[in-house]
Design a protein around this motif. Sequence first.
Motif, mmCIF file in Angstrom:
data_model
loop_
_atom_site.group_PDB
_atom_site.id
_atom_site.type_symbol
_atom_site.label_atom_id
_atom_site.label_comp_id
_atom_site.label_asym_id
_atom_site.label_seq_id
_atom_site.Cartn_x
_atom_site.Cartn_y
_atom_site.Cartn_z
ATOM 1 N N GLY A 26 12.635 7.477 -14.832
ATOM 2 C CA GLY A 26 12.951 6.198 -14.999
ATOM 3 C C GLY A 26 13.540 5.494 -13.755
ATOM 4 O O GLY A 26 14.426 4.609 -13.867
ATOM 5 N N TYR A 27 13.075 5.754 -12.894
ATOM 6 C CA TYR A 27 13.110 4.821 -11.477
ATOM 7 C C TYR A 27 12.558 3.344 -11.653
ATOM 8 O O TYR A 27 11.285 3.450 -12.423
ATOM 9 C CB TYR A 27 12.436 5.407 -10.194
ATOM 10 C CG TYR A 27 12.724 4.840 -9.081
ATOM 11 C CD1 TYR A 27 14.183 4.584 -8.401
ATOM 12 C CD2 TYR A 27 11.774 4.022 -8.403
ATOM 13 C CE1 TYR A 27 14.434 3.916 -7.407
ATOM 14 C CE2 TYR A 27 11.853 3.509 -7.239
ATOM 15 C CZ TYR A 27 13.440 3.325 -6.656
ATOM 16 O OH TYR A 27 13.631 2.774 -5.531
ATOM 17 N N GLU A 28 13.403 2.472 -11.456
ATOM 18 C CA GLU A 28 12.993 1.015 -11.906
ATOM 19 C C GLU A 28 11.850 0.659 -11.487
ATOM 20 O O GLU A 28 11.168 -0.266 -12.005
ATOM 21 C CB GLU A 28 14.226 0.243 -11.813
ATOM 22 C CG GLU A 28 14.689 0.111 -10.323
ATOM 23 C CD GLU A 28 15.828 1.322 -10.063
ATOM 24 O OE1 GLU A 28 16.581 1.117 -8.930
ATOM 25 O OE2 GLU A 28 15.863 2.373 -10.697
ATOM 26 N N ARG A 29 11.449 0.955 -9.994
ATOM 27 C CA ARG A 29 10.322 0.403 -9.564
ATOM 28 C C ARG A 29 9.234 1.667 -9.109
ATOM 29 O O ARG A 29 8.959 1.974 -7.945
ATOM 30 C CB ARG A 29 10.560 -0.402 -8.181
ATOM 31 C CG ARG A 29 11.524 -1.369 -8.400
ATOM 32 C CD ARG A 29 11.104 -2.667 -9.088
ATOM 33 N NE ARG A 29 10.012 -3.400 -8.447
ATOM 34 C CZ ARG A 29 10.065 -4.025 -7.480
ATOM 35 N NH1 ARG A 29 11.298 -4.640 -6.958
ATOM 36 N NH2 ARG A 29 8.756 -4.861 -6.958
ATOM 37 N N PRO A 30 8.307 1.971 -10.025
ATOM 38 C CA PRO A 30 7.447 3.077 -9.890
ATOM 39 C C PRO A 30 6.582 2.640 -8.729
ATOM 40 O O PRO A 30 6.060 3.654 -7.902
ATOM 41 C CB PRO A 30 6.653 3.203 -11.037
ATOM 42 C CG PRO A 30 7.483 2.951 -12.140
ATOM 43 C CD PRO A 30 8.473 1.793 -11.464
ATOM 44 N N GLU A 31 6.140 1.408 -8.529
ATOM 45 C CA GLU A 31 5.337 0.741 -7.471
ATOM 46 C C GLU A 31 5.882 1.188 -6.184
ATOM 47 O O GLU A 31 5.241 1.115 -5.224
ATOM 48 C CB GLU A 31 4.787 -0.571 -7.763
ATOM 49 C CG GLU A 31 5.778 -1.694 -7.463
ATOM 50 C CD GLU A 31 6.719 -1.822 -8.702
ATOM 51 O OE1 GLU A 31 6.849 -1.000 -9.530
ATOM 52 O OE2 GLU A 31 7.474 -2.756 -8.541
ATOM 53 N N VAL A 32 7.287 0.710 -5.832
ATOM 54 C CA VAL A 32 7.950 1.130 -4.691
ATOM 55 C C VAL A 32 7.913 2.636 -4.226
ATOM 56 O O VAL A 32 7.532 3.020 -3.300
ATOM 57 C CB VAL A 32 9.164 0.369 -4.822
ATOM 58 C CG1 VAL A 32 10.044 0.856 -3.437
ATOM 59 C CG2 VAL A 32 9.148 -0.937 -5.076
ATOM 60 N N ALA A 33 8.043 3.420 -5.274
ATOM 61 C CA ALA A 33 7.975 4.941 -5.106
ATOM 62 C C ALA A 33 6.729 5.475 -4.640
ATOM 63 O O ALA A 33 6.365 6.053 -3.633
ATOM 64 C CB ALA A 33 8.284 5.780 -6.238
ATOM 65 N N LEU A 66 4.583 3.635 -3.229
ATOM 66 C CA LEU A 66 3.986 2.905 -1.793
ATOM 67 C C LEU A 66 4.902 3.960 -0.675
ATOM 68 O O LEU A 66 4.327 4.205 0.329
ATOM 69 C CB LEU A 66 4.678 1.478 -1.685
ATOM 70 C CG LEU A 66 4.619 0.742 -0.369
ATOM 71 C CD1 LEU A 66 3.162 0.631 0.286
ATOM 72 C CD2 LEU A 66 5.254 -0.573 -0.457
ATOM 73 N N ALA A 67 6.196 4.275 -1.049
ATOM 74 C CA ALA A 67 6.765 5.176 -0.194
ATOM 75 C C ALA A 67 6.275 6.640 0.001
ATOM 76 O O ALA A 67 5.925 7.196 1.063
ATOM 77 C CB ALA A 67 8.405 5.315 -0.784
#
Length: 193
Positions: A39-46, A48-49
């Motif tokens: 449930g991390y709010e920004r999967p697309e940011v994860a 990219l990291a």
Amino acid sequence: MNINREEILQKLRLQVKASRFKHCLGVEKAAQELAERFGYERPEVAALAGLLHDYAKEQDQSEYFRLIDQYGLDSELKKWNSSVWHGYVGWLKVKEDFPEIAEEYPEILRAIEIHTVGSGLMTMLDKIVYVADYIEENRDFDGVEKARKIANQSLDAAVAYETAHTVEFLAHKQVPIFPQTIETYNAYISALE
Ligand code: GDP
Ligand code: FE
Ligand code: FE
Ligand code: FE
């Protein structure tokens, strides 16, 4: 997210060999999956990291030293090696080469900084990248299946399991352990029942 993935892939391909490029794609995918699971709010940011976490892995010593000097990091860091430098110093190279990502998602830089050594206080994104690096689909070592199983249940336990194994591995090799790795161990080991 106004970030062009194809452009990032092109730049990454120029920095790392083919096998590491593949590993980065694996970490991108694993990070996205962990983000969705927990449930991390920004999967697309994860994602990219994860994609960028090893961007600076294959730099020469002179490049890590340039970054340490130019950005005023503790020169004691020069006593370590590329295992430690590629994240702990390498995030500055990511910042230089992807200024728009650094500006919009500074949390990615922090996750990259500590993806090898962890920290005593990790955000969910930090944990996702740290664990994804260990369990991505191309990884094959004794214990990876157990790590994947634990990562289905608990991010903290997965951090603990990975760190315990890294500490054990390094002690067995009789090489120095970065103090922050021990901090991570102490902070998370109790999550592993
Ligand atoms: P990779 O970049 O995908 O290969 O994975 P990591 O960034 O997680 O780790 C790179 C290497 O650093 C591995 O071989 C680890 O065993 C090693 N490493 C992790 N923590 C430490 C540490 O505290 N000290 C030293 N010397 N090496 C470490
Ligand atoms: Fe790495
Ligand atoms: Fe790792
Ligand atoms: Fe990696």
